[in-house]
Scaffold this motif. Structure first.
Motif, PDB file in Angstrom:
ATOM      1  N   ALA A 100      42.512  32.155  29.425  1.00 40.88           N
ATOM      2  CA  ALA A 100      41.344  33.000  29.701  1.00 40.88           C
ATOM      3  C   ALA A 100      40.426  32.336  30.728  1.00 40.88           C
ATOM      4  O   ALA A 100      39.868  33.015  31.588  1.00 40.88           O
ATOM      5  N   ARG A 101      40.282  31.019  30.659  1.00 40.76           N
ATOM      6  CA  ARG A 101      39.442  30.307  31.630  1.00 40.76           C
ATOM      7  C   ARG A 101      39.991  30.479  33.039  1.00 40.76           C
ATOM      8  O   ARG A 101      39.239  30.714  33.995  1.00 40.76           O
ATOM      9  N   ILE A 102      41.304  30.401  33.175  1.00 45.67           N
ATOM     10  CA  ILE A 102      41.924  30.605  34.492  1.00 45.67           C
ATOM     11  C   ILE A 102      41.566  31.994  35.010  1.00 45.67           C
ATOM     12  O   ILE A 102      41.174  32.159  36.170  1.00 45.67           O
ATOM     13  N   LEU A 103      41.671  33.002  34.152  1.00 48.70           N
ATOM     14  CA  LEU A 103      41.359  34.362  34.576  1.00 48.70           C
ATOM     15  C   LEU A 103      39.865  34.539  34.857  1.00 48.70           C
ATOM     16  O   LEU A 103      39.500  35.217  35.821  1.00 48.70           O
ATOM     17  N   ARG A 104      39.015  33.924  34.040  1.00 55.74           N
ATOM     18  CA  ARG A 104      37.564  34.010  34.301  1.00 55.74           C
ATOM     19  C   ARG A 104      37.234  33.390  35.651  1.00 55.74           C
ATOM     20  O   ARG A 104      36.382  33.889  36.387  1.00 55.74           O
ATOM     21  N   ASP A 105      37.906  32.291  35.988  1.00 52.85           N
ATOM     22  CA  ASP A 105      37.637  31.595  37.252  1.00 52.85           C
ATOM     23  C   ASP A 105      38.169  32.351  38.469  1.00 52.85           C
ATOM     24  O   ASP A 105      37.619  32.238  39.552  1.00 52.85           O
ATOM     25  N   GLU A 106      39.258  33.101  38.298  1.00 54.45           N
ATOM     26  CA  GLU A 106      39.940  33.690  39.450  1.00 54.45           C
ATOM     27  C   GLU A 106      39.819  35.213  39.562  1.00 54.45           C
ATOM     28  O   GLU A 106      40.181  35.772  40.596  1.00 54.45           O
ATOM     29  N   VAL A 107      39.326  35.870  38.504  1.00 57.31           N
ATOM     30  CA  VAL A 107      39.308  37.334  38.496  1.00 57.31           C
ATOM     31  C   VAL A 107      37.895  37.808  38.182  1.00 57.31           C
ATOM     32  O   VAL A 107      37.263  37.306  37.248  1.00 57.31           O
ATOM     33  N   ASP A 108      37.412  38.795  38.932  1.00 57.86           N
ATOM     34  CA  ASP A 108      36.042  39.281  38.694  1.00 57.86           C
ATOM     35  C   ASP A 108      35.950  40.071  37.386  1.00 57.86           C
ATOM     36  O   ASP A 108      36.965  40.430  36.782  1.00 57.86           O
ATOM     37  N   TYR A 109      34.723  40.320  36.968  1.00 60.17           N
ATOM     38  CA  TYR A 109      34.462  40.925  35.662  1.00 60.17           C
ATOM     39  C   TYR A 109      35.125  42.293  35.518  1.00 60.17           C
ATOM     40  O   TYR A 109      35.738  42.586  34.479  1.00 60.17           O
ATOM     41  N   GLU A 110      35.013  43.137  36.523  1.00 55.79           N
ATOM     42  CA  GLU A 110      35.602  44.483  36.442  1.00 55.79           C
ATOM     43  C   GLU A 110      37.117  44.410  36.261  1.00 55.79           C
ATOM     44  O   GLU A 110      37.692  45.184  35.504  1.00 55.79           O
ATOM     45  N   ALA A 111      37.749  43.483  36.950  1.00 54.10           N
ATOM     46  CA  ALA A 111      39.199  43.324  36.804  1.00 54.10           C
ATOM     47  C   ALA A 111      39.545  42.800  35.415  1.00 54.10           C
ATOM     48  O   ALA A 111      40.564  43.193  34.838  1.00 54.10           O
ATOM     49  N   ARG A 112      38.698  41.939  34.855  1.00 57.41           N
ATOM     50  CA  ARG A 112      38.952  41.454  33.492  1.00 57.41           C
ATOM     51  C   ARG A 112      38.825  42.584  32.481  1.00 57.41           C
ATOM     52  O   ARG A 112      39.562  42.629  31.504  1.00 57.41           O
ATOM     53  N   LYS A 113      37.907  43.526  32.726  1.00 59.26           N
ATOM     54  CA  LYS A 113      37.818  44.701  31.854  1.00 59.26           C
ATOM     55  C   LYS A 113      39.114  45.505  31.920  1.00 59.26           C
ATOM     56  O   LYS A 113      39.612  45.971  30.901  1.00 59.26           O
ATOM     57  N   ALA A 114      39.678  45.640  33.113  1.00 59.44           N
ATOM     58  CA  ALA A 114      40.943  46.355  33.273  1.00 59.44           C
ATOM     59  C   ALA A 114      42.071  45.608  32.558  1.00 59.44           C
ATOM     60  O   ALA A 114      42.984  46.231  32.003  1.00 59.44           O
TER      61      ALA A 114
ATOM     62  N   ALA B  99      34.461  49.498  24.098  1.00 63.91           N
ATOM     63  CA  ALA B  99      34.891  50.606  24.961  1.00 63.91           C
ATOM     64  C   ALA B  99      36.396  50.552  25.213  1.00 63.91           C
ATOM     65  O   ALA B  99      37.075  51.592  25.189  1.00 63.91           O
ATOM     66  N   ALA B 100      36.941  49.368  25.449  1.00 59.96           N
ATOM     67  CA  ALA B 100      38.386  49.227  25.678  1.00 59.96           C
ATOM     68  C   ALA B 100      39.157  49.642  24.425  1.00 59.96           C
ATOM     69  O   ALA B 100      40.174  50.343  24.509  1.00 59.96           O
ATOM     70  N   ARG B 101      38.665  49.220  23.283  1.00 62.99           N
ATOM     71  CA  ARG B 101      39.325  49.565  22.015  1.00 62.99           C
ATOM     72  C   ARG B 101      39.299  51.073  21.789  1.00 62.99           C
ATOM     73  O   ARG B 101      40.312  51.678  21.450  1.00 62.99           O
ATOM     74  N   GLN B 102      38.138  51.684  21.971  1.00 61.88           N
ATOM     75  CA  GLN B 102      38.010  53.125  21.767  1.00 61.88           C
ATOM     76  C   GLN B 102      38.900  53.905  22.731  1.00 61.88           C
ATOM     77  O   GLN B 102      39.556  54.870  22.337  1.00 61.88           O
ATOM     78  N   ALA B 103      38.932  53.498  23.993  1.00 64.42           N
ATOM     79  CA  ALA B 103      39.775  54.181  24.984  1.00 64.42           C
ATOM     80  C   ALA B 103      41.243  54.080  24.596  1.00 64.42           C
ATOM     81  O   ALA B 103      41.985  55.063  24.687  1.00 64.42           O
TER      82      ALA B 103
END
Length: 145
Positions: A83-97, A136-140
């Motif tokens: 998750a740290r790798i993704l937090r460092d390399e991917v923006d928040y909107e992409a992490r939501k996706a 929101a992700a769970r509900q969707a």
């Protein structure tokens, strides 16, 4: 005779690559799918589709990447490190996706599983998603079920 008493050791397996965002995402998708201790073909197919769409890979390339991610998931660091790798390399909107994609893997087998949902919550939290975005992700995902 000596071969039976002293069998040759198998050569060391090929070392695993250092995790990057691509491998971290794949490993987390595999981790979600395996959380219920049942890794089904529908989940494998969903992971391949996500990897293919996310990184512009052909089906065979996505399957090879998934195979590497499966090995990495078994032998590499835990969820917080991926998750740290993704937090460092991917923006928040992409992490939501990514959270939406992980839910699609968890539900690919047509069953809700408490272990998968616990794993998902841990990953979403480690990705730094807000409680509102996690809900929101769970509900969707559950609406699409």
């Amino acid at each position: 005779m000596f071969e039976r008493l002293f069998p040759r050791r198998k050569p060391d397996p090929t070392p695993l690559p250092q995790p990057n965002a691509q491998l971290a995402l794949g490993a987390l998708l595999v981790r979600v799918a395996m959380a219920d201790r049942s890794y089904q073909a529908t989940e494998v197919g969903q992971i391949d589709r996500i990897l293919s769409a996310t990184f512009g890979l052909k089906p065979l390339e996505a399957a090879k990447l998934r195979a590497t991610c499966e090995a990495l998931e078994r032998h590499a660091p835990g969820t917080p490190e991926f998750a740290r790798i993704l937090r460092d390399e991917v923006d928040y909107e992409a992490r939501k996706a990514l959270a939406d994609a992980m839910w699609s893997v968890a539900l690919a087998d047509g069953e809700r599983d408490a272990d998968e949902e616990v794993q998902l919550l841990a990953i979403e939290t480690a990705l730094g998603l807000s409680d509102e975005d996690i809900a929101a992700a769970r509900q969707a995902a559950l609406r699409q079920e």
